[in-house]
Scaffold this motif. Structure first.
Motif, PDB file in Angstrom:
ATOM      1  N   VAL A   1      -3.555   2.549  -3.798  1.00 49.48           N
ATOM      2  CA  VAL A   1      -2.893   3.864  -3.742  1.00 49.48           C
ATOM      3  C   VAL A   1      -3.974   4.583  -2.988  1.00 49.48           C
ATOM      4  O   VAL A   1      -4.941   5.026  -3.613  1.00 49.48           O
ATOM      5  N   VAL A   2      -3.650   5.336  -1.878  1.00 43.75           N
ATOM      6  CA  VAL A   2      -4.449   6.413  -1.064  1.00 43.75           C
ATOM      7  C   VAL A   2      -3.918   7.620  -1.292  1.00 43.75           C
ATOM      8  O   VAL A   2      -2.396   7.747  -1.133  1.00 43.75           O
TER       9      VAL A   2
ATOM     10  N   VAL B   1       0.822  -1.056   0.010  1.00 47.67           N
ATOM     11  CA  VAL B   1      -0.092  -0.107  -0.143  1.00 47.67           C
ATOM     12  C   VAL B   1       0.784   1.365   0.058  1.00 47.67           C
ATOM     13  O   VAL B   1       2.068   1.536   0.855  1.00 47.67           O
ATOM     14  N   LEU B   2       0.763   2.226  -0.931  1.00 46.67           N
ATOM     15  CA  LEU B   2       1.261   3.397  -0.844  1.00 46.67           C
ATOM     16  C   LEU B   2       0.154   4.492  -0.517  1.00 46.67           C
ATOM     17  O   LEU B   2      -1.076   4.593  -1.024  1.00 46.67           O
ATOM     18  N   VAL B   3       0.441   5.322   0.513  1.00 43.44           N
ATOM     19  CA  VAL B   3      -0.188   6.276   1.119  1.00 43.44           C
ATOM     20  C   VAL B   3       0.255   7.632   0.614  1.00 43.44           C
ATOM     21  O   VAL B   3       1.320   8.000   1.586  1.00 43.44           O
ATOM     22  N   ILE B   4      -0.169   8.488   0.026  1.00 42.87           N
ATOM     23  CA  ILE B   4       0.215   9.793  -0.227  1.00 42.87           C
ATOM     24  C   ILE B   4      -0.257  10.930   0.581  1.00 42.87           C
ATOM     25  O   ILE B   4      -1.409  11.228   0.312  1.00 42.87           O
ATOM     26  N   GLY B   5       0.431  11.472   1.553  1.00 41.03           N
ATOM     27  CA  GLY B   5      -0.297  12.045   2.713  1.00 41.03           C
ATOM     28  C   GLY B   5      -0.487  11.173   3.877  1.00 41.03           C
ATOM     29  O   GLY B   5      -1.707  11.284   4.154  1.00 41.03           O
ATOM     30  N   SER B   6       0.244  10.769   4.689  1.00 38.85           N
ATOM     31  CA  SER B   6      -0.100   9.644   5.405  1.00 38.85           C
ATOM     32  C   SER B   6       0.337   9.988   6.987  1.00 38.85           C
ATOM     33  O   SER B   6       0.351   9.066   7.701  1.00 38.85           O
ATOM     34  N   SER B   7       0.286  11.276   7.271  1.00 39.06           N
ATOM     35  CA  SER B   7       0.831  11.682   8.815  1.00 39.06           C
ATOM     36  C   SER B   7      -0.181  12.545   9.494  1.00 39.06           C
ATOM     37  O   SER B   7       0.189  12.297  10.651  1.00 39.06           O
ATOM     38  N   THR B   8      -1.286  12.604   9.092  1.00 42.24           N
ATOM     39  CA  THR B   8      -2.258  13.060   9.662  1.00 42.24           C
ATOM     40  C   THR B   8      -3.798  12.614   9.297  1.00 42.24           C
ATOM     41  O   THR B   8      -3.992  12.073   8.212  1.00 42.24           O
ATOM     42  N   GLY B   9      -4.743  12.645  10.050  1.00 40.35           N
ATOM     43  CA  GLY B   9      -6.165  12.707   9.505  1.00 40.35           C
ATOM     44  C   GLY B   9      -6.441  11.369   8.955  1.00 40.35           C
ATOM     45  O   GLY B   9      -6.150  10.441   9.117  1.00 40.35           O
ATOM     46  N   TYR B  10      -7.310  11.690   7.783  1.00 42.12           N
ATOM     47  CA  TYR B  10      -7.946  10.326   7.113  1.00 42.12           C
ATOM     48  C   TYR B  10      -6.676   9.598   6.384  1.00 42.12           C
ATOM     49  O   TYR B  10      -6.639   8.555   6.156  1.00 42.12           O
TER      50      TYR B  10
END
Length: 393
Positions: free
Chosen positions: A137-138, A46-55
């Protein structure tokens, strides 16, 4: 130092290391209670682009601690110095890493400008060398500015209505004051800049780069997050610069979906999530008052959900277990409880009454503030906030 919250306007300029780590662990505990078996079709890489807060953070936590997936997270956060705390996202990521290491989970993180070509190159190299092909990919970036990776031009988003000025109630959450705010209409340049920052162009660039690099798996899924709202938020969130950016996100979703369907039998969707307290929503006029009232009504009705509950519902229930609720544009809908007529009617009635004098009685102002401080690691159960800490550790 003894770390205390320092609020300036809609942001908190200090973050608590142990509080952020504890808040991350609270979310992990919830996920592990809710997901007790790993479905065969659960994502593995899994790739999360923007992974440090919130959703975005919640998405990474569900993938890692719900399914045991390998996760690569991207974010742009500031590390602590001897005299200043790091950003909440920096400590959130450390909390994730600590828990992932303890659980024996594979993980990598990139701290940098996710809009840049270099971030895409770095991510692809890690995927090729250490992960295997990506099956989820998120895309969950929330930034006020974006530098074009080719021209180097910097675009800045604005929160403005389109067509005519808007005057609406809002809530100064620092002082507990209900007042009116007037916002001038956006120029065409404002609209286009906001689309460049908050629209779907960078999501497309990411998916094109991953496709060209050959690192997408058969059946790959990608999802980007949005918010729609209803009557009360429409003047500033719908018929506004943000609304135009979200229309572009829908456009990108369809373009990406067509490519993924053809090449991988994959999918691309936008997920519409409910209003929650985040660092981004706190900055949007109208939203603090609306969310404070909404929380009260939804909690009384027993239908309130926080970010990690929403993302568990999205990834586990709708995307993996096939219980998807779509609208006519193929968007996942996680906001239907919020938009229920009975809920909205009650929020509108309270909105009309809201004033500085009664805000603590008719809204969940206390709950809003509590959730706001938890974003920065404060007011988390079990944390000693009188402890003398080195913010770098």
């Amino acid at each position: 130092m003894v770390i205390k919250p320092k609020v300036r306007g809609f942001i908190c300029t200090a973050s608590h290391p142990k509080g952020c780590v504890a808040h991350v662990q609270e979310q992990i505990d919830y996920i592990q209670q809710q997901i007790t078996e790993v479905p065969a079709n659960a994502p593995k890489n899994v790739l999360v682009i923007g992974s440090s807060t919130g959703y975005g953070l919640a998405s990474r936590l569900v993938a890692a601690f719900g399914y045991g997936a390998k996760t690569l997270g991207l974010f742009f956060e500031k590390e602590a110095s001897e005299r200043k705390t790091g950003t909440a996202g920096w400590y959130n990521n450390r909390g994730f890493e600590i828990a992932a290491d303890k659980a024996g989970l594979w993980h990598k993180s990139i701290n940098g400008d996710a809009f840049s070509h270099q971030a895409k190159i770095d991510a692809i190299n890690i995927i090729k060398e250490q992960m295997g092909k990506i099956d989820l990919v998120v895309y969950s970036l929330a930034s006020p500015r974006r530098q074009d990776p080719d021209s180097a031009e910097i675009y800045k988003s604005v929160l403005k209505p389109i067509g005519e000025a808007v005057t609406e109630k809002t809530l100064n959450t620092d002082k507990g004051e209900v007042h009116e705010v007037s916002i001038d209409p956006a120029t065409e340049e404002d609209i286009q800049n906001t689309i460049k920052v908050m629209g779907g162009q960078d999501w497309e660039l990411w998916m094109n780069a991953l496709d060209e690099a050959g690192v997408l798996a058969e059946g790959v899924k990608t999802v980007a997050y949005t918010y729609i709202g209803k009557k009360l938020t429409w003047p500033i969130y719908g018929h506004a610069t943000i609304g135009k950016a979200k229309e572009d996100l829908d456009r990108a979703s369809h373009a990406i979906h067509e490519t993924l369907q053809t090449k991988y039998n994959g999918t691309a969707n936008v997920a519409v999530l409910k209003a929650v307290v985040t660092q981004a929503s706190s900055a949007i006029p109208v939203m603090p008052l609306y969310i404070s009232l909404l929380y009260k009504v939804m909690k009384e009705a027993g239908v309130h959900e926080n970010p990690v509950e929403q993302i568990k519902g999205l990834i586990h229930d709708q995307m993996v277990n096939g219980e998807a609720i779509y609208d006519d544009t193929r968007r996942f809908r996680l906001d239907l409880k919020e938009l229920d007529d009975a809920i909205q009617d009650k929020v509108e009635a309270l909105w009309a009454q809201a004033s500085t004098e009664n805000i603590t009685e008719i809204s969940d102002y206390a709950g809003y503030k509590h959730e706001f401080f938890k974003l920065f690691g404060f007011e988390v159960d079990g944390v000693d906030y009188e402890e003398d800490l080195d913010p770098r550790i």
